[in-house]
Design a protein around this motif. Structure first.
Motif, PDB file in Angstrom:
ATOM      1  N   SER A   1       0.961  -1.159  -0.160  1.00  0.00           N
ATOM      2  CA  SER A   1       0.209   0.209   0.018  1.00  0.00           C
ATOM      3  C   SER A   1       0.957   1.290  -0.046  1.00  0.00           C
ATOM      4  O   SER A   1       1.695   1.347   0.480  1.00  0.00           O
ATOM      5  N   ILE A   2       0.457   2.342  -0.496  1.00  0.00           N
ATOM      6  CA  ILE A   2       1.040   3.642  -0.866  1.00  0.00           C
ATOM      7  C   ILE A   2       1.553   4.118   0.497  1.00  0.00           C
ATOM      8  O   ILE A   2       2.656   5.046   0.503  1.00  0.00           O
ATOM      9  N   ASN A   3       0.753   3.835   1.692  1.00  0.00           N
ATOM     10  CA  ASN A   3       1.321   4.471   2.934  1.00  0.00           C
ATOM     11  C   ASN A   3       2.829   4.090   3.286  1.00  0.00           C
ATOM     12  O   ASN A   3       3.618   4.938   3.984  1.00  0.00           O
ATOM     13  N   ALA A   4       3.427   3.056   2.734  1.00  0.00           N
ATOM     14  CA  ALA A   4       4.508   2.592   3.098  1.00  0.00           C
ATOM     15  C   ALA A   4       5.807   3.761   2.418  1.00  0.00           C
ATOM     16  O   ALA A   4       6.677   3.857   2.789  1.00  0.00           O
ATOM     17  N   ALA A   5       5.526   4.526   1.524  1.00  0.00           N
ATOM     18  CA  ALA A   5       6.053   5.660   1.006  1.00  0.00           C
ATOM     19  C   ALA A   5       6.535   6.679   2.025  1.00  0.00           C
ATOM     20  O   ALA A   5       7.519   7.298   1.772  1.00  0.00           O
ATOM     21  N   HIS A   6       5.675   6.736   2.957  1.00  0.00           N
ATOM     22  CA  HIS A   6       6.012   7.708   4.021  1.00  0.00           C
ATOM     23  C   HIS A   6       7.000   7.337   5.071  1.00  0.00           C
ATOM     24  O   HIS A   6       7.459   8.287   5.807  1.00  0.00           O
ATOM     25  N   ASP A   7       7.259   6.011   4.925  1.00  0.00           N
ATOM     26  CA  ASP A   7       8.199   5.517   5.997  1.00  0.00           C
ATOM     27  C   ASP A   7       9.570   5.294   5.307  1.00  0.00           C
ATOM     28  O   ASP A   7       9.986   4.314   4.648  1.00  0.00           O
ATOM     29  N   GLU A   8      10.529   6.312   5.469  1.00  0.00           N
ATOM     30  CA  GLU A   8      11.815   6.281   4.835  1.00  0.00           C
ATOM     31  C   GLU A   8      12.671   5.305   5.244  1.00  0.00           C
ATOM     32  O   GLU A   8      13.650   4.639   4.394  1.00  0.00           O
ATOM     33  N   ALA A   9      12.694   4.883   6.576  1.00  0.00           N
ATOM     34  CA  ALA A   9      13.492   3.794   7.169  1.00  0.00           C
ATOM     35  C   ALA A   9      12.953   2.438   6.624  1.00  0.00           C
ATOM     36  O   ALA A   9      14.024   1.608   6.186  1.00  0.00           O
ATOM     37  N   LEU A  10      11.742   2.281   6.434  1.00  0.00           N
ATOM     38  CA  LEU A  10      11.268   1.089   5.849  1.00  0.00           C
ATOM     39  C   LEU A  10      11.788   1.046   4.559  1.00  0.00           C
ATOM     40  O   LEU A  10      12.134  -0.185   3.916  1.00  0.00           O
ATOM     41  N   LEU A  11      11.624   1.918   3.597  1.00  0.00           N
ATOM     42  CA  LEU A  11      12.058   2.102   2.308  1.00  0.00           C
ATOM     43  C   LEU A  11      13.485   1.783   2.337  1.00  0.00           C
ATOM     44  O   LEU A  11      13.881   0.754   1.253  1.00  0.00           O
ATOM     45  N   ALA A  12      14.307   2.226   2.908  1.00  0.00           N
ATOM     46  CA  ALA A  12      15.908   1.968   2.809  1.00  0.00           C
ATOM     47  C   ALA A  12      16.197   0.586   3.173  1.00  0.00           C
ATOM     48  O   ALA A  12      16.939  -0.177   2.699  1.00  0.00           O
ATOM     49  N   LYS A  13      15.358  -0.214   4.150  1.00  0.00           N
ATOM     50  CA  LYS A  13      15.396  -1.349   4.480  1.00  0.00           C
ATOM     51  C   LYS A  13      15.077  -2.364   3.142  1.00  0.00           C
ATOM     52  O   LYS A  13      15.746  -3.353   2.972  1.00  0.00           O
ATOM     53  N   LEU A  14      13.932  -1.952   2.673  1.00  0.00           N
ATOM     54  CA  LEU A  14      13.540  -2.762   1.603  1.00  0.00           C
ATOM     55  C   LEU A  14      14.789  -2.782   0.346  1.00  0.00           C
ATOM     56  O   LEU A  14      14.724  -3.798  -0.297  1.00  0.00           O
ATOM     57  N   ALA A  15      15.181  -1.563  -0.010  1.00  0.00           N
ATOM     58  CA  ALA A  15      16.184  -1.513  -0.895  1.00  0.00           C
ATOM     59  C   ALA A  15      17.412  -2.116  -0.690  1.00  0.00           C
ATOM     60  O   ALA A  15      17.663  -2.971  -1.442  1.00  0.00           O
ATOM     61  N   ALA A  16      17.778  -2.251   0.734  1.00  0.00           N
ATOM     62  CA  ALA A  16      19.030  -2.978   0.894  1.00  0.00           C
ATOM     63  C   ALA A  16      18.738  -4.440   1.103  1.00  0.00           C
ATOM     64  O   ALA A  16      19.752  -5.134   0.660  1.00  0.00           O
ATOM     65  N   SER A  17      17.469  -4.731   0.842  1.00  0.00           N
ATOM     66  CA  SER A  17      17.402  -6.211   1.229  1.00  0.00           C
ATOM     67  C   SER A  17      17.176  -6.965  -0.325  1.00  0.00           C
ATOM     68  O   SER A  17      16.971  -8.101  -0.477  1.00  0.00           O
ATOM     69  N   GLY A  18      17.113  -6.091  -1.393  1.00  0.00           N
ATOM     70  CA  GLY A  18      17.013  -6.588  -2.622  1.00  0.00           C
ATOM     71  C   GLY A  18      15.585  -6.283  -3.412  1.00  0.00           C
ATOM     72  O   GLY A  18      15.321  -6.779  -4.469  1.00  0.00           O
ATOM     73  N   CYS A  19      14.973  -5.477  -2.944  1.00  0.00           N
ATOM     74  CA  CYS A  19      13.558  -5.118  -3.627  1.00  0.00           C
ATOM     75  C   CYS A  19      13.877  -4.260  -4.794  1.00  0.00           C
ATOM     76  O   CYS A  19      14.558  -3.245  -4.749  1.00  0.00           O
ATOM     77  N   GLN A  20      13.327  -4.474  -5.916  1.00  0.00           N
ATOM     78  CA  GLN A  20      13.390  -4.152  -7.238  1.00  0.00           C
ATOM     79  C   GLN A  20      12.443  -3.355  -7.568  1.00  0.00           C
ATOM     80  O   GLN A  20      12.504  -2.450  -8.418  1.00  0.00           O
ATOM     81  N   GLY A  21      11.289  -3.486  -7.105  1.00  0.00           N
ATOM     82  CA  GLY A  21       9.839  -2.799  -7.311  1.00  0.00           C
ATOM     83  C   GLY A  21       8.674  -3.273  -6.663  1.00  0.00           C
ATOM     84  O   GLY A  21       8.837  -4.421  -6.085  1.00  0.00           O
ATOM     85  N   VAL A  22       7.657  -2.648  -6.510  1.00  0.00           N
ATOM     86  CA  VAL A  22       6.583  -2.944  -6.088  1.00  0.00           C
ATOM     87  C   VAL A  22       5.362  -2.575  -6.784  1.00  0.00           C
ATOM     88  O   VAL A  22       5.194  -1.653  -7.625  1.00  0.00           O
ATOM     89  N   LEU A  23       4.087  -3.357  -6.736  1.00  0.00           N
ATOM     90  CA  LEU A  23       2.750  -3.016  -7.253  1.00  0.00           C
ATOM     91  C   LEU A  23       1.986  -2.379  -6.275  1.00  0.00           C
ATOM     92  O   LEU A  23       2.039  -2.759  -5.220  1.00  0.00           O
ATOM     93  N   ILE A  24       1.269  -1.196  -6.765  1.00  0.00           N
ATOM     94  CA  ILE A  24       0.435  -0.480  -5.701  1.00  0.00           C
ATOM     95  C   ILE A  24      -0.840  -0.351  -6.462  1.00  0.00           C
ATOM     96  O   ILE A  24      -1.046  -0.039  -7.684  1.00  0.00           O
ATOM     97  N   GLY A  25      -2.083  -0.815  -5.663  1.00  0.00           N
ATOM     98  CA  GLY A  25      -3.353  -0.437  -6.124  1.00  0.00           C
ATOM     99  C   GLY A  25      -3.963   0.948  -5.596  1.00  0.00           C
ATOM    100  O   GLY A  25      -3.882   1.153  -4.481  1.00  0.00           O
ATOM    101  N   PHE A  26      -4.546   1.773  -6.454  1.00  0.00           N
ATOM    102  CA  PHE A  26      -5.004   2.972  -6.182  1.00  0.00           C
ATOM    103  C   PHE A  26      -6.534   2.974  -6.384  1.00  0.00           C
ATOM    104  O   PHE A  26      -7.079   2.438  -7.230  1.00  0.00           O
TER     105      PHE A  26
END
Length: 266
Positions: A240-265
């Motif tokens: 969900s798009i609310n994750a975009a406001h959590d910079e610490a979480l986004l950094a962890k996702l990127a460091a763990s190998g996340c290449q992209g996400v699908l978001i439903g609006f």
């Protein structure tokens, strides 16, 4: 007892190939295979990849149904029923449109299959299949097991589908998840997820976490990302798009190998 599992396609025009991008291992089939008791001879057809042998001996046919595959699922079920083979259907569409699905099957499974499937198999063995199997229980995801050996010999894309959680807390009108899981979320033990990924990584180029909302529990998502980082894998998911406001979480996702996400609006 002889069980046939069928994963339906969305249908296709004669003489055309199915879209290659969708040719990934169907996780619902691996789940049913993992739930099926010992002593049941299991056959599997992926309607996206191969022709279905409707005349092969079978005592029960099981078909998971999504709304976009429902029409094709009904065609497949009708062919087996012409041959007097009982059909059981389950999944999201079967749960949310039960009356419709029941017109094309001897039995319908409503809700999550873990608590119901062994009973369905036992009833089929004894010729006492019921019209409706309903469960409001939410199984402990620590007990979930997948039997991917049933996919042997098929040319799937090297994408590993892995489930880490189920459900979502948001009430989006466009999404059936909130109704199916009653706006709850649960997750598997992180150690179990990491073990599964270690077993699969040798044969998969990228992983798709098929969670309804990977960020439904952001603390769990952060903890899982920490555990994924040493694996050196690449992955995508849905959140969900609310994750975009959590910079610490986004950094962890990127460091763990996340290449992209699908978001439903909505």
């Amino acid at each position: 007892m002889r069980l046939t599992l069928v994963f339906p396609s969305v249908g296709r025009k004669p003489g055309t190939d199915y879209m290659r991008s969708w040719q990934m291992e169907p996780l619902p089939i691996a789940s049913l295979a993992g739930l099926t008791p010992q002593g049941v001879a299991t056959r599997f057809y992926d309607d996206r990849l191969e022709a279905i042998d409707f005349d092969a001996p079978a005592d029960l046919v099981a078909i998971p149904v999504e709304t976009y595959t429902a029409r094709r699922a009904y065609q497949i079920a009708s062919e087996f029923r012409k041959r007097k083979v009982p059909v059981v259907m389950g999944g999201f569409h079967a749960t949310l449109a039960t009356d419709e699905v029941s017109r094309y099957a001897e039995a319908v499974v409503v809700g999550e299959a873990e608590a119901l499937w062994p009973q369905v198999i036992d009833d089929a063995r004894h010729g006492t299949l019921r019209r409706l199997y309903t469960s409001n229980a939410q199984p402990d995801l620590a007990d979930v097991r997948y039997d991917r050996s049933i996919f042997a010999g098929r040319r799937y894309l090297p994408v590993g589908l892995v489930e880490t959680s189920r459900g979502c807390r948001f009430p989006c009108d466009f999404c059936a998840i909130q109704t199916f899981f009653n706006r709850t979320t649960r997750h598997r033990p992180i150690d179990d997820i990491v073990k599964e990924l270690r077993q699969l990584k040798a044969t998969k180029k990228i992983f798709f976490f098929v969670d309804d909302n990977f960020a439904a529990d952001r603390q769990f998502a952060a903890d899982l990302a920490d555990a994924l980082q040493p694996l050196g894998i690449r992955w995508v998911t849905q959140l969900s798009i609310n994750a975009a406001h959590d910079e610490a979480l986004l950094a962890k996702l990127a460091a763990s190998g996340c290449q992209g996400v699908l978001i439903g609006f909505e």
